[in-house]
Structure formats: C-alpha cells, structure tokens
Design a protein around this motif. Structure first.
Motif, PDB file in Angstrom:
ATOM      1  N   LYS A  15       0.841  -1.203   0.000  1.00 12.06           N
ATOM      2  CA  LYS A  15       0.000   0.000   0.000  1.00 12.06           C
ATOM      3  C   LYS A  15       0.875   1.250   0.000  1.00 12.06           C
ATOM      4  CE  LYS A  15      -3.762   2.326   2.314  1.00 12.06           C
ATOM      5  NZ  LYS A  15      -5.046   2.222   1.740  1.00 12.06           N
ATOM      6  N   ASN A  16       1.937   1.257   0.800  1.00 11.15           N
ATOM      7  CA  ASN A  16       2.851   2.395   0.834  1.00 11.15           C
ATOM      8  C   ASN A  16       3.502   2.613  -0.529  1.00 11.15           C
ATOM      9  OD1 ASN A  16       2.302   2.859   3.528  1.00 11.15           O
ATOM     10  ND2 ASN A  16       4.119   1.793   4.266  1.00 11.15           N
ATOM     11  N   GLU A  20       3.133   5.948  -2.745  1.00  9.44           N
ATOM     12  CA  GLU A  20       4.347   6.635  -3.206  1.00  9.44           C
ATOM     13  C   GLU A  20       4.329   6.803  -4.727  1.00  9.44           C
ATOM     14  OE1 GLU A  20       7.620   8.793  -2.487  1.00  9.44           O
ATOM     15  OE2 GLU A  20       6.478   7.795  -0.925  1.00  9.44           O
ATOM     16  N   LYS A  21       3.904   5.773  -5.433  1.00  8.64           N
ATOM     17  CA  LYS A  21       3.802   5.847  -6.894  1.00  8.64           C
ATOM     18  C   LYS A  21       2.767   6.901  -7.303  1.00  8.64           C
ATOM     19  CE  LYS A  21       2.805   2.987 -10.906  1.00  8.64           C
ATOM     20  NZ  LYS A  21       2.267   1.725 -11.387  1.00  8.64           N
ATOM     21  N   ASP A  22       1.600   6.903  -6.639  1.00  4.96           N
ATOM     22  CA  ASP A  22       0.555   7.891  -6.918  1.00  4.96           C
ATOM     23  C   ASP A  22       1.064   9.301  -6.638  1.00  4.96           C
ATOM     24  OD1 ASP A  22      -1.105   5.792  -7.571  1.00  4.96           O
ATOM     25  OD2 ASP A  22      -2.333   5.923  -5.763  1.00  4.96           O
ATOM     26  N   LEU A  23       1.803   9.451  -5.544  1.00  5.44           N
ATOM     27  CA  LEU A  23       2.334  10.759  -5.171  1.00  5.44           C
ATOM     28  C   LEU A  23       3.340  11.252  -6.212  1.00  5.44           C
ATOM     29  CD1 LEU A  23       2.161  12.955  -3.059  1.00  5.44           C
ATOM     30  CD2 LEU A  23       3.969  11.802  -1.791  1.00  5.44           C
ATOM     31  N   ASN A  24       4.202  10.355  -6.681  1.00  3.86           N
ATOM     32  CA  ASN A  24       5.161  10.727  -7.726  1.00  3.86           C
ATOM     33  C   ASN A  24       4.437  11.138  -9.005  1.00  3.86           C
ATOM     34  OD1 ASN A  24       7.431  10.339  -6.136  1.00  3.86           O
ATOM     35  ND2 ASN A  24       7.650   8.197  -6.728  1.00  3.86           N
ATOM     36  N   HIS A  25       3.381  10.434  -9.329  1.00  2.00           N
ATOM     37  CA  HIS A  25       2.566  10.770 -10.506  1.00  2.00           C
ATOM     38  C   HIS A  25       1.951  12.162 -10.331  1.00  2.00           C
ATOM     39  CE1 HIS A  25       0.450   9.722 -14.156  1.00  2.00           C
ATOM     40  NE2 HIS A  25      -0.700  10.088 -13.607  1.00  2.00           N
ATOM     41  N   PHE A  26       1.442  12.441  -9.133  1.00  2.00           N
ATOM     42  CA  PHE A  26       0.878  13.746  -8.797  1.00  2.00           C
ATOM     43  C   PHE A  26       1.923  14.846  -8.997  1.00  2.00           C
ATOM     44  CE2 PHE A  26       0.435  16.852  -5.221  1.00  2.00           C
ATOM     45  CZ  PHE A  26      -0.715  17.508  -5.655  1.00  2.00           C
ATOM     46  N   LEU A  27       3.125  14.642  -8.446  1.00  2.00           N
ATOM     47  CA  LEU A  27       4.189  15.643  -8.556  1.00  2.00           C
ATOM     48  C   LEU A  27       4.587  15.872 -10.008  1.00  2.00           C
ATOM     49  CD1 LEU A  27       6.341  14.507  -5.498  1.00  2.00           C
ATOM     50  CD2 LEU A  27       4.856  16.526  -5.642  1.00  2.00           C
ATOM     51  N   MET A  28       4.674  14.794 -10.779  1.00  2.00           N
ATOM     52  CA  MET A  28       5.033  14.909 -12.194  1.00  2.00           C
ATOM     53  C   MET A  28       3.979  15.713 -12.959  1.00  2.00           C
ATOM     54  SD  MET A  28       5.408  11.899 -15.042  1.00  2.00           S
ATOM     55  CE  MET A  28       3.633  11.722 -15.085  1.00  2.00           C
ATOM     56  N   LEU A  29       2.694  15.406 -12.744  1.00  2.00           N
ATOM     57  CA  LEU A  29       1.619  16.137 -13.434  1.00  2.00           C
ATOM     58  C   LEU A  29       1.579  17.604 -13.030  1.00  2.00           C
ATOM     59  CD1 LEU A  29      -1.371  13.633 -13.497  1.00  2.00           C
ATOM     60  CD2 LEU A  29      -0.171  14.586 -15.441  1.00  2.00           C
ATOM     61  N   LYS A  46      -1.189  12.908  -0.184  1.00  2.00           N
ATOM     62  CA  LYS A  46      -0.807  11.699   0.574  1.00  2.00           C
ATOM     63  C   LYS A  46      -2.014  11.108   1.291  1.00  2.00           C
ATOM     64  CE  LYS A  46       3.963  12.857   1.790  1.00  2.00           C
ATOM     65  NZ  LYS A  46       4.849  13.277   2.905  1.00  2.00           N
ATOM     66  N   VAL A  47      -2.746  11.964   1.986  1.00  2.00           N
ATOM     67  CA  VAL A  47      -3.919  11.491   2.737  1.00  2.00           C
ATOM     68  C   VAL A  47      -4.965  10.932   1.775  1.00  2.00           C
ATOM     69  CG1 VAL A  47      -5.858  12.201   4.209  1.00  2.00           C
ATOM     70  CG2 VAL A  47      -3.544  13.033   4.697  1.00  2.00           C
ATOM     71  N   PHE A  48      -5.256  11.669   0.709  1.00  2.00           N
ATOM     72  CA  PHE A  48      -6.279  11.239  -0.252  1.00  2.00           C
ATOM     73  C   PHE A  48      -5.919   9.902  -0.891  1.00  2.00           C
ATOM     74  CE2 PHE A  48      -8.115  11.462  -4.616  1.00  2.00           C
ATOM     75  CZ  PHE A  48      -9.443  11.331  -4.253  1.00  2.00           C
ATOM     76  N   PHE A  49      -4.660   9.725  -1.286  1.00  3.26           N
ATOM     77  CA  PHE A  49      -4.250   8.474  -1.935  1.00  3.26           C
ATOM     78  C   PHE A  49      -4.329   7.284  -0.983  1.00  3.26           C
ATOM     79  CE2 PHE A  49      -1.476  11.192  -4.924  1.00  3.26           C
ATOM     80  CZ  PHE A  49      -2.527  11.356  -5.800  1.00  3.26           C
ATOM     81  N   CYS A  50      -4.305   7.531   0.320  1.00  2.00           N
ATOM     82  CA  CYS A  50      -4.435   6.444   1.307  1.00  2.00           C
ATOM     83  C   CYS A  50      -5.882   6.077   1.581  1.00  2.00           C
ATOM     84  CB  CYS A  50      -3.772   6.849   2.624  1.00  2.00           C
ATOM     85  SG  CYS A  50      -1.978   6.842   2.566  1.00  2.00           S
ATOM     86  N   MET A  51      -6.808   6.926   1.152  1.00  2.16           N
ATOM     87  CA  MET A  51      -8.229   6.688   1.432  1.00  2.16           C
ATOM     88  C   MET A  51      -8.824   5.739   0.389  1.00  2.16           C
ATOM     89  SD  MET A  51      -9.444  10.540   2.465  1.00  2.16           S
ATOM     90  CE  MET A  51     -11.048  10.066   3.119  1.00  2.16           C
TER      91      MET A  51
END
Length: 173
Positions: A15-16, A20-29, A46-51
């Motif tokens: 899950k982590n 982390e992958k989602d967060l990197n995608h967010f930063l790239m976009l 970070k919080v949203f991607f964990c929900m």
C-alpha cells in the motif's frame, strides 16, 4: 501467527508503494502543468491516496485535518478539485446532493451501485454492459470519450432497516 504478521507487513508495504507511486505521478503532473507543488498540496495528496472508496469533500477534509490540523478546508477543497482537473481524482454525483471523490490513478474502468439511503458505493465491472454501451454509441454515430455509469438503489442493509421500521410502526402496545 508469524505468517499473519508477515502478510500484514507485506500488505502495508505494498500500500505504501502504491501511495508513493501515486504521489510521484501527482508531482510529475503538477510540474508538467506548471502548477505550484506546495507542502500542503503534497500532504493532502498523501492522505487522499491512502483513502479507499468514495468520500465527500467534508470526509476528505476531516482525514486531512486529523493528520495536518493547520491545513484549511478551502485548501483541501481546491486541491481535490485540482486533482480532478489533472485526472488524479474522479468526482461522482449520485443524487445525494453532494459529490464524492475517488482516486483515479491506474484504476480499471468501473461503474457504481450507490445506495440512496446510506451512500454505500459498490464498484463493479461488467464487460457485457461496456459492449452494449459501445454498440449504442455506434448506432447513433458517436465516438465515446468517457462515461459514468451509476446505478441508484437501496442496499440490503438499508432495505432490512426499512422493513424493521415498517414492522415496528404497525405494532400497537
């Protein structure tokens, strides 16, 4: 016991890794679109991607506020709306009078069943439905770009509650 602990630890690591992958995608976009990547936006992401599941803006804000009390409601709302604009979140309207949001990264297309009583949302995939939708679009000379399929109803738990309420209303003491 040790296997259960190992399995739980592996699940959390997995899950982590996804977050982390989602967060990197967010930063790239954000970078590609020339948008500011503030610490607050990163923490909200970070919080949203964990929900898991589908949440109202109020529910998302509540989760963010628990972890980052200095982040304001407006910042959370604007960040979630921004995430929708860049395709990282999806806004769903199911007749509740407010929108719900879900993470929209690397998810297989799916449709939704939504309970009108409690808001319970069930995701489902049915290739037959997708095929019929494509056939309908072709019959009417449409090229489908996207669609949102939401089936509204009352879940089994709420049907049971209504049944119990009706039974107790009919009793005389």
């Amino acid at each position: 016991m040790q296997k259960k602990t190992e399995k739980k630890a592996n699940s959390q690591m997995s899950k982590n890794a996804v977050v982390e992958k989602d967060l990197n995608h967010f930063l790239m976009l954000m970078d590609q679109k020339g948008l500011n990547t503030t610490k607050q936006r990163v923490n909200i992401a970070k919080v949203f991607f964990c929900m898991a599941d589908h949440h109202s803006l109020e529910e998302i804000y509540s989760e963010v506020h628990k972890k980052y009390p200095s982040i304001g409601q407006t910042t959370v709302y604007r960040t979630i709306k921004l995430m929708c604009e860049v395709g990282l979140a999806k806004e769903l309207h199911a007749g509740e009078g407010f929108a719900r949001y879900e993470v929209n990264i690397a998810k297989q297309h799916h449709d939704h069943l939504v309970c009108k009583e409690c808001g319970k949302t069930v995701e489902f995939t049915m290739p037959e439905v997708e095929k019929i939708q494509m056939e309908i679009a072709q019959q009417h000379d449409f090229t489908l770009l996207d669609h949102h399929h939401i089936l509204l109803g009352i879940c089994g738990a709420c049907q049971g509650k209504k049944c119990r309420v009706k039974l107790t209303e009919g009793k005389t003491e």
